[in-house]
Design an enzyme around this catalytic site. Sequence first.
Site, short mmCIF file in Angstrom:
data_model
loop_
_atom_site.label_atom_id
_atom_site.label_comp_id
_atom_site.label_asym_id
_atom_site.label_seq_id
_atom_site.Cartn_x
_atom_site.Cartn_y
_atom_site.Cartn_z
N GLY A 37 0.80 -1.23 0.00
CA GLY A 37 0.00 0.00 0.00
C GLY A 37 0.83 1.27 0.00
O GLY A 37 0.29 2.37 -0.18
N LYS A 192 -30.17 30.01 2.65
CA LYS A 192 -30.13 28.56 2.87
C LYS A 192 -29.94 28.26 4.35
O LYS A 192 -29.10 28.85 5.00
CB LYS A 192 -28.96 27.97 2.07
CG LYS A 192 -28.70 26.50 2.33
CD LYS A 192 -27.71 25.93 1.34
CE LYS A 192 -26.28 26.14 1.72
NZ LYS A 192 -25.31 25.46 0.85
C1 R5P Z 1 -21.50 25.79 0.12
O1 R5P Z 1 -21.46 26.80 0.78
C2 R5P Z 1 -21.22 25.70 -1.34
O2 R5P Z 1 -21.18 26.96 -1.95
C3 R5P Z 1 -22.24 24.82 -2.02
O3 R5P Z 1 -23.50 25.43 -1.99
C4 R5P Z 1 -22.33 23.49 -1.34
O4 R5P Z 1 -21.05 23.01 -1.09
C5 R5P Z 1 -23.09 22.51 -2.18
O5 R5P Z 1 -23.16 21.27 -1.51
P1 R5P Z 1 -24.35 20.26 -1.77
O6 R5P Z 1 -24.44 20.05 -3.25
O7 R5P Z 1 -23.94 19.03 -1.03
O8 R5P Z 1 -25.59 20.88 -1.20
#
Ligand code: R5P
Length: 295
Positions: A37, A192
Amino acid sequence: MSLMITTCGNSDNIARKVAKQLKAEFSPLTIATFPDGDLYLKFHKEPKGKTVVIIQSFQPSPDQSLFDVVFAAETAKDLGAKKVILAAPYLAYMRQDKRFHPGECISSRVMAKLLNNSIDKIITIDPHLHRYRSLKEIFTIPAVKLSANGLMGDYIKKHFSKEVIVGPDWESYQWAEEIAKHVQVHATVLKKTRFSSRHVEVKMIHPIEIKGKNAVIVDDIISTGHTIAEAAKDARKKGAKNIYAIGVHGLLVENAMEKLKKAGVTKVITTNCIEHPTNGIDITPLLVEALRKEK
Ligand code: R5P
């Protein structure tokens, strides 16, 4: 100074193209494992006196990529290279930029520390700078941040009409706003709330008319697809005609593609910072320009 372009395997296509366009020597490494490995690595051309450019995206296999790059850089120096540059179209670990829970590793700092030790300069494309304002906060070596915004804007101009640009979270607004300016259309951003790495919810905070429009959701990273899927569901509810998702870095792990389709995304387009069947935007020109001054 003569330039040698190499790769540890993840960005073979881009590395070849960059070398061709810069009329530089291209020589990929042999990387294998011994039966136990342990890593085996071999240069096939002489790095002595040259600037060695390792073009390596840190996906797939971020851990292996980091290890390979460190071994490759140390070997290049050992063999007499004058300078070692890492051009990482996608740089992993940048999202772990704080200790979210007690006892956690701030992986971005560890990753940067290892690279600071082994390479002389890093060039990367749209790194996830959220809590860090600049790469300088973790890199002590010269660190260049390139952006695919212009290329993404050109793609949107060429392929879509009657579009609005949607940033699925506040962090993505830096991309959405600039791309919208480039394309000369409106942009909005969603708020979000992330409950876990696989559960997010979104709410529009700068409302704009989406009904009958082509909603183009842009983000730096599409990983599990949850963030984009929630934004797509919201756009669908608001009456978008078609929904497109454009990401700089298409990690597209687990069942991301299926999830995005289910959420109503018409098409996913990514840059080739990470090689994936959704690649539609070529970032080679960005690296060629950045490396031209190293010749
Ligand atoms: C996070 O702040 C990034 O800008 C993306 O929105 C995030 O990494 C997306 O991740 P996922 O597709 O898992 O929601």
